[in-house]
Design an enzyme around this catalytic site. Structure first.
Site, PDB file in Angstrom:
ATOM      1  CG  HIS A  84      -1.570  -1.123   1.419  1.00 16.36           C
ATOM      2  ND1 HIS A  84      -1.468  -2.307   1.632  1.00 16.36           N
ATOM      3  CD2 HIS A  84      -3.196  -1.305   1.094  1.00 16.36           C
ATOM      4  CE1 HIS A  84      -2.365  -3.305   1.751  1.00 16.36           C
ATOM      5  NE2 HIS A  84      -3.412  -2.722   1.346  1.00 16.36           N
ATOM      6  CG  HIS A 319      -5.766   1.765  -0.419  1.00 13.34           C
ATOM      7  ND1 HIS A 319      -5.729   2.268   0.785  1.00 13.34           N
ATOM      8  CD2 HIS A 319      -6.367   0.437  -0.364  1.00 13.34           C
ATOM      9  CE1 HIS A 319      -6.125   1.329   1.698  1.00 13.34           C
ATOM     10  NE2 HIS A 319      -6.304   0.123   1.100  1.00 13.34           N
ATOM     11  CD  GLU A 468     -19.885  -5.983  25.552  1.00 14.48           C
ATOM     12  OE1 GLU A 468     -20.780  -6.312  26.331  1.00 14.48           O
ATOM     13  OE2 GLU A 468     -19.859  -5.145  24.578  1.00 14.48           O
ATOM     14  CG  HIS A 530     -28.070 -13.285  27.020  1.00 20.36           C
ATOM     15  ND1 HIS A 530     -28.921 -12.909  25.854  1.00 20.36           N
ATOM     16  CD2 HIS A 530     -27.529 -12.295  27.857  1.00 20.36           C
ATOM     17  CE1 HIS A 530     -28.745 -11.546  25.902  1.00 20.36           C
ATOM     18  NE2 HIS A 530     -28.194 -11.263  27.374  1.00 20.36           N
TER      19      HIS A 530
END
Length: 755
Positions: A84, A319, A468, A530
């Site tokens: 890149h 890129h 999280e 869950h």
């Protein structure tokens, strides 16, 4: 404007008005920087200039340095035929401003504990970082630049902190680097607040990060940035490479928000540099402005052109693909370099950066002199710093572990974990972390612990909030700083929310502790959303990762010992909400260190068929109950011999010798494994499985366990059936509930146990 106080006041005015850095403003800032003395983070109190640099304007040598950086960044992908070039060519002025002027580091001592930390969050542009490491004298040779992305080189396709000197964290997955930088800044603040005393500034480093549009689109960066703003991390400065290009094209197609407005809402100090292409001085002035704001993290939006100088500049085509040879040669010609020479560093550039390297090493030497004085005045603190950065555990830590007794009340292993964590926390200054808004559920509340908050950076308990992914990525940054053993807690099901960062913990060799409670279908009423059934298999499939699922209090101690003794391996401890005995027969810490071990052995009955019942976590007790059931059955007397094996850590068991593994799990025996998770991979050791082949269900725990066959009678009969022995009678109370007839028709439920 010449005094430090008015300099700071003026910059605060700039901050509150969120002004852009213009050439006229640059002139004022540069002159004020020259006049101020002993500003925080600037050891010599002024902005250094290249020879001939006047009035804040870059010299021809500065421009040559920048163009050399650009061409090195293009040469590496060209030689490798992969990579890149766009970001390195566009970010070169930023790199020159940071590595050439703003940052403190020591090429001769890359592990200097007070170095400024640099993170390239858009890690695909790593040719930029490798080029800077080479220019500034780190052990990254021109030969290594020429081996970019090749097997065995120290210049891999994305930064790897365990491969290349001077690389702090593994980046590439976008958003991770800027989030790691938040953790690095938290570490810097905490260390400074803890150890700086008596006029000594052992820790006063800054954390710099370069990120791109993609990093700021990823959710993990938003989680981390929000927390950073709340905490007021003034040691964090982010340079946002706003080139308005992503792989699919111009960012106008998907990313049109006002980024700086968002970051101001997070509580960040924001600045904008309109021209990030021509020179570095606007960027450097903005960095100085950011350093003057000590109660907020700073983000500087710098408008750049991706692939600056290429005929493809400003497009997505530059890129992720090397420049064509003709284009590369044209770039070099325009920049005053030899168009046919790869990895060219003009003598003036080499000399300039050589002088920078010498000055940087001199700063390290001066710091060492001060540190020796600190050691004499504060020997205990200095010894602690050195132990922590040497990754040495506290002495006799096993003696601190709670003592569990068979007479204690049964409880969830999450509660046993909470007792261990509390026992260690106040003896381990390196232990820092918290929960994603689940402290009570995870049992991670620490008695007497102080929160890490703005204004109380000496605290070590972190309130991560419902973040999280950000939590795990921040913990990677904490560990990368050195001197910390971070912990992060959530429900086991939500560890996959954090998985992008957790995986990088393993790759990076960061010994982070992940505390994951509510680990199976025994969660019951909360239902399959869950109840993690696939997650253990994912953890166990991950290289350099230790997953423990302790079956009682003793094995919970063992899981913590395993984490303590493996500082280069992240550890996850999967913990139950349901109560289990504090001490099961035969469990031990030493057994845990082998991953799997015999807790109750064969009786040695001659001529009897041998059955091994193995399990982990809260399901291990089914093995004990099933063994008792089998041995109590009159029709089986003298016909069967039963061993119990605990498997708290499959990863460590796999690392034992084949001889040991065969001794624990003899090949001629029926070998049953019970665990409320996916059976993927169990065939390696076991020929009978009691596990999950579907998602769970919402119902009281006992009903769910009966529904899926997690009962002592089902475990016993599965083993007996395989061994060709008579089955034990199943009482009505252990039959699957009536609702099972409904579940057998559910397309996702395939392993309902119908007795």
């Amino acid at each position: 404007w010449a005094t430090q106080s008015t300099w700071g006041d003026w910059l605060l005015c700039l901050t509150h008005n969120n002004l852009s850095i213009t050439p006229h403003l640059l002139f004022l800032l540069s002159n004020m920087a020259d006049k101020r003395k002993d500003a925080p983070g600037s050891p010599d109190g002024h902005l250094k200039k290249s020879k001939g640099q006047e009035n804040g304007h870059a010299t021809d040598l500065d421009k040559l340095c920048i163009n050399t950086i650009r061409c090195l960044g293009a040469d590496m992908p060209f030689k490798a035929k992969s990579g890149h070039p766009g970001a390195p060519m566009g970010c070169a002025p930023m790199a020159h401003a940071l590595w050439g002027y703003a940052m403190n580091y020591s090429p001769a001592h890359p592990e200097w504990i007070n170095r400024d930390r640099f993170v390239l969050s858009n890690g695909h542009g790593c040719a930029l970082q490798y080029g800077m490491l080479h220019l500034t004298g780190f052990d990254v040779s021109k030969d290594q630049l020429s081996k970019f992305r090749q097997l065995g080189s120290i210049t891999p396709g994305h930064p790897e902190c365990f491969v290349t000197p001077g690389i702090e964290v593994c980046t590439g997955p976008l958003g991770q680097g800027i989030s790691n930088a938040v953790g690095l800044a938290m570490a810097s603040h905490q260390m400074a607040e803890t150890y700086n005393k008596g006029g000594h500034r052992v820790f006063d480093n800054y954390v710099y990060a370069i990120c791109g549009d993609g990093c700021l689109q990823e959710g993990v960066s938003s989680e981390s940035a929000s927390l950073a703003g709340h905490l007021g991390l003034g040691r964090l400065i982010v340079l946002y490479d706003s080139n308005k290009i992503s792989i699919d094209g111009n960012t106008d197609i998907s990313f049109t928000e006002d980024v700086l407005a968002r970051y101001r809402a997070y509580g960040w100090h924001t600045l904008e540099v309109e021209d990030g292409d021509s020179t570095h001085e606007h960027i450097l002035a903005a960095v100085h402005a950011a350093k003057a704001v000590t109660d907020k993290p700073s983000i500087i939006k710098i408008k750049t052109t991706i692939g600056f100088g290429s005929k493809l500049q400003g497009t997505e085509k530059v890129h992720g693909a090397p420049l064509a040879e003709a284009d590369l040669q044209a770039v070099k010609t325009a920049f005053g370099l030899n168009p046919t020479e790869l990895f060219q560093v003009p003598a003036d550039v080499q000399q300039w950066y050589g002088e920078k390297a010498k000055a940087s090493n001199d700063k390290y030497a001066a710091w060492c002199v001060g540190y020796e004085g600190y050691k004499k005045q504060f020997p205990k603190e200095a010894a602690e710093i050195e132990r922590r950065f040497g990754q040495k555990a506290i002495e006799n830590f096993r003696e601190l572990l709670p003592k569990f007794s068979p007479s204690d009340k049964a409880d969830g292993t999450r509660s046993y974990s909470g007792k261990v964590l509390n026992a260690l926390f106040h003896h381990m200054p390196e232990l820092m972390g918290g929960s994603a808004d689940l402290a009570e559920s995870n049992k991670t509340d620490i008695h007497g612990a102080k929160d890490f908050q703005k204004g109380s950076y000496e605290g070590r308990y972190v309130r991560f909030g419902v973040r999280e992914h950000g939590m795990a990525s921040i913990c990677n940054g904490l560990f990368a700083y050195g001197g910390f053993r971070p912990f992060a807690a959530t429900f086991f099901n939500f560890i996959t929310y954090a998985w992008g960062a957790v995986r990088l913990s393993a790759l990076s060799r960061f010994g982070i502790l992940y505390i994951a409670t509510h680990d199976s279908i025994e969660l019951g009423e909360d239902g399959p959303t869950h109840q993690p059934v696939e997650t253990l298999a994912l953890m166990r499939a991950t290289p350099n990762f230790l997953t423990y699922r302790p079956g009682d209090g003793v094995e919970t101690n063992g899981a913590y010992v395993g984490w303590m003794e493996h500082p280069s391996r992240p550890t996850l401890i999967a913990l139950s909400r349901a109560a289990v005995p504090p001490v099961l027969e035969g469990t031990s810490i030493d057994g845990c260190m082998k991953g799997g071990y015999v807790t109750v052995d064969f009786a040695g009955t001659a001529g009897a068929k041998r059955i091994v019942l193995a399990g982990s976590g809260s399901d291990l007790q089914f093995c004990y109950e099933a063994r008792n059931l089998i041995l109590a059955e009159p029709s089986l007397q003298g016909k069967v011999d039963v061993r119990i094996v605990s498997m708290p850590c499959w990863d460590l068991f796999a690392e034992q010798s084949q001889e040991y593994r065969n001794s624990v799990l003899p090949c001629d025996a029926t070998r049953l494994y019970v665990e409320a998770g996916s059976t993927f991979g169990w065939d390696k050791y076991f020929n009978v499985h009691v596990g999950m082949h579907s998602f769970g269900a919402s119902a009281p725990k006992a009903h769910v366990q009966k529904l899926f066959g997690f009962t002592k009678h089902n475990v016993a009969n599965k083993a007996l059936e395989h061994a060709g022995l008579p089955l034990v009678a199943v009482p009505e109370s252990e039959h699957a509930p009536h609702a099972a007839h409904h579940f057998t028709g559910h397309p996702l439920v395939k392993n309902v146990c119908m007795h």
